[in-house]
Design a protein around this motif. Structure first.
Motif, PDB file in Angstrom:
ATOM      1  N   THR A 167       0.369  -1.242   0.471  1.00 47.41           N
ATOM      2  CA  THR A 167       0.084   0.051  -0.383  1.00 47.41           C
ATOM      3  C   THR A 167       0.991   1.599   0.046  1.00 47.41           C
ATOM      4  O   THR A 167       2.072   1.171   0.850  1.00 47.41           O
ATOM      5  CB  THR A 167      -0.809   0.414   1.236  1.00 47.41           C
ATOM      6  OG1 THR A 167      -2.115  -0.753   1.465  1.00 47.41           O
ATOM      7  CG2 THR A 167      -1.816   1.383   1.185  1.00 47.41           C
ATOM      8  N   GLU A 168       0.828   1.806  -1.059  1.00 45.63           N
ATOM      9  CA  GLU A 168       1.372   3.020  -0.619  1.00 45.63           C
ATOM     10  C   GLU A 168       0.575   4.413  -0.888  1.00 45.63           C
ATOM     11  O   GLU A 168      -0.618   4.561  -1.511  1.00 45.63           O
ATOM     12  CB  GLU A 168       1.992   3.909  -2.441  1.00 45.63           C
ATOM     13  CG  GLU A 168       2.757   2.387  -3.054  1.00 45.63           C
ATOM     14  CD  GLU A 168       3.108   2.768  -4.482  1.00 45.63           C
ATOM     15  OE1 GLU A 168       4.179   2.809  -4.819  1.00 45.63           O
ATOM     16  OE2 GLU A 168       2.102   2.546  -5.314  1.00 45.63           O
ATOM     17  N   ILE A 169       1.302   4.909   0.193  1.00 48.44           N
ATOM     18  CA  ILE A 169      -0.026   6.680   1.062  1.00 48.44           C
ATOM     19  C   ILE A 169       1.260   7.885   0.415  1.00 48.44           C
ATOM     20  O   ILE A 169       2.249   7.500   0.097  1.00 48.44           O
ATOM     21  CB  ILE A 169       0.688   6.694   2.497  1.00 48.44           C
ATOM     22  CG1 ILE A 169      -0.100   5.125   2.587  1.00 48.44           C
ATOM     23  CG2 ILE A 169       0.450   8.052   2.703  1.00 48.44           C
ATOM     24  CD1 ILE A 169       0.185   4.931   4.689  1.00 48.44           C
ATOM     25  N   PRO A 170       0.317   8.731   0.056  1.00 43.66           N
ATOM     26  CA  PRO A 170       0.687   9.811  -1.275  1.00 43.66           C
ATOM     27  C   PRO A 170       1.897  10.451   0.343  1.00 43.66           C
ATOM     28  O   PRO A 170       1.191  10.480   1.715  1.00 43.66           O
ATOM     29  CB  PRO A 170      -0.343  10.581  -0.987  1.00 43.66           C
ATOM     30  CG  PRO A 170      -1.291   9.774  -1.278  1.00 43.66           C
ATOM     31  CD  PRO A 170      -1.667   8.423  -0.256  1.00 43.66           C
ATOM     32  N   GLU A 171       2.731  11.169  -0.164  1.00 46.52           N
ATOM     33  CA  GLU A 171       3.053  12.043   0.997  1.00 46.52           C
ATOM     34  C   GLU A 171       2.571  13.370   0.964  1.00 46.52           C
ATOM     35  O   GLU A 171       1.884  14.094   0.020  1.00 46.52           O
ATOM     36  CB  GLU A 171       4.222  12.668   0.149  1.00 46.52           C
ATOM     37  CG  GLU A 171       5.301  11.170  -0.415  1.00 46.52           C
ATOM     38  CD  GLU A 171       7.098  11.942  -1.349  1.00 46.52           C
ATOM     39  OE1 GLU A 171       7.355  12.735  -0.974  1.00 46.52           O
ATOM     40  OE2 GLU A 171       7.001  11.608  -2.340  1.00 46.52           O
ATOM     41  N   SER A 172       2.635  14.156   2.516  1.00 46.60           N
ATOM     42  CA  SER A 172       1.972  14.963   3.202  1.00 46.60           C
ATOM     43  C   SER A 172       2.063  16.421   2.097  1.00 46.60           C
ATOM     44  O   SER A 172       3.610  16.017   1.803  1.00 46.60           O
ATOM     45  CB  SER A 172       2.222  14.849   4.165  1.00 46.60           C
ATOM     46  OG  SER A 172       1.744  15.740   4.707  1.00 46.60           O
ATOM     47  N   ARG A 173       1.503  17.157   1.883  1.00 44.27           N
ATOM     48  CA  ARG A 173       1.441  18.317   1.350  1.00 44.27           C
ATOM     49  C   ARG A 173       2.349  19.636   2.372  1.00 44.27           C
ATOM     50  O   ARG A 173       2.251  20.245   2.243  1.00 44.27           O
ATOM     51  CB  ARG A 173       0.601  19.053   0.448  1.00 44.27           C
ATOM     52  CG  ARG A 173       0.936  17.803  -0.940  1.00 44.27           C
ATOM     53  CD  ARG A 173       1.865  18.008  -2.131  1.00 44.27           C
ATOM     54  NE  ARG A 173       2.052  17.005  -2.464  1.00 44.27           N
ATOM     55  CZ  ARG A 173       2.407  16.197  -3.484  1.00 44.27           C
ATOM     56  NH1 ARG A 173       4.511  16.272  -2.966  1.00 44.27           N
ATOM     57  NH2 ARG A 173       2.244  15.164  -4.688  1.00 44.27           N
ATOM     58  N   ALA A 174       2.147  18.750   3.526  1.00 44.44           N
ATOM     59  CA  ALA A 174       1.958  19.661   4.451  1.00 44.44           C
ATOM     60  C   ALA A 174       3.418  20.715   4.272  1.00 44.44           C
ATOM     61  O   ALA A 174       4.197  19.984   4.140  1.00 44.44           O
ATOM     62  CB  ALA A 174       2.251  19.388   6.269  1.00 44.44           C
ATOM     63  N   ARG A 175       3.528  22.209   4.590  1.00 40.26           N
ATOM     64  CA  ARG A 175       4.516  22.745   4.600  1.00 40.26           C
ATOM     65  C   ARG A 175       5.798  22.522   5.481  1.00 40.26           C
ATOM     66  O   ARG A 175       6.815  21.838   5.768  1.00 40.26           O
ATOM     67  CB  ARG A 175       4.863  24.416   4.962  1.00 40.26           C
ATOM     68  CG  ARG A 175       3.760  24.879   3.924  1.00 40.26           C
ATOM     69  CD  ARG A 175       3.543  26.541   4.008  1.00 40.26           C
ATOM     70  NE  ARG A 175       2.808  27.066   2.695  1.00 40.26           N
ATOM     71  CZ  ARG A 175       2.856  28.034   2.395  1.00 40.26           C
ATOM     72  NH1 ARG A 175       4.360  28.240   2.341  1.00 40.26           N
ATOM     73  NH2 ARG A 175       2.291  28.437   1.728  1.00 40.26           N
TER      74      ARG A 175
END
Length: 165
Positions: A42-50
């Protein structure tokens, strides 16, 4: 027992993705006779948080949401232990399977690493040496070690071990 690799980020088409798929397929085929029902990725998208702290916290929540309560967890982290030979990994997987654990989850974090909540949930924190490695390569190494562990449990000749032992 179900085997599940949870990884932050998506591998692009290329040699790492192909090799990961090859070891996953081998694990599925061999695992059927060993009580292993699946080997999923299962691949989880990388967070886009700053902020880095926010990214790893978001990624940790997504990782932990996929971990069943009775699962054994191995977190792949550069701050983990690198002194577990393949035979010990196989012994632990066999023991967890025999103890009735439903799932073994191997976690590969993102570029910012793993949050302490993930590390705290892990039954073992594994490092593939002291060097920092690309996450795609860690994913391949984790799947290869799963396959190798299954070959050890099956008495398959893929793993020849130490001839002096």
């Amino acid at each position: 027992m179900r085997l599940l690799v949870v990884a932050i980020g998506r591998l692009k088409n290329g040699p790492e993705r192909d090799l990961a798929a090859r070891y996953r397929e081998r694990a599925v085929a061999l695992g059927k006779g060993l009580g292993v029902t699946a080997c999923d990725l299962t691949e989880i998208p990388e967070s886009r948080a700053r902020r880095s702290a926010d990214r790893i916290a978001e990624e940790a929540a997504a990782i932990l949401a996929l971990v069943p309560a009775d699962a054994a967890v191995i977190a792949c982290d550069e701050r983990g232990r690198s002194d577990w030979p393949s035979e010990r990994i196989a012994d632990k997987i066999g023991a967890w399977r025999d103890a009735g654990r439903s799932t073994l989850v191997l976690v590969v974090g993102g570029a910012d690493g793993l949050h302490e909540t993930v590390r705290g949930r892990a039954d073992h924190i594994l490092a593939f040496g002291a060097a920092t490695l690309p996450h795609g390569l860690v994913r391949v190494l984790a799947l290869e070690q799963v396959y190798r562990a299954l070959t050890i449990l099956a008495g398959h000749p893929y793993h020849r071990g130490d001839p002096e032992a």
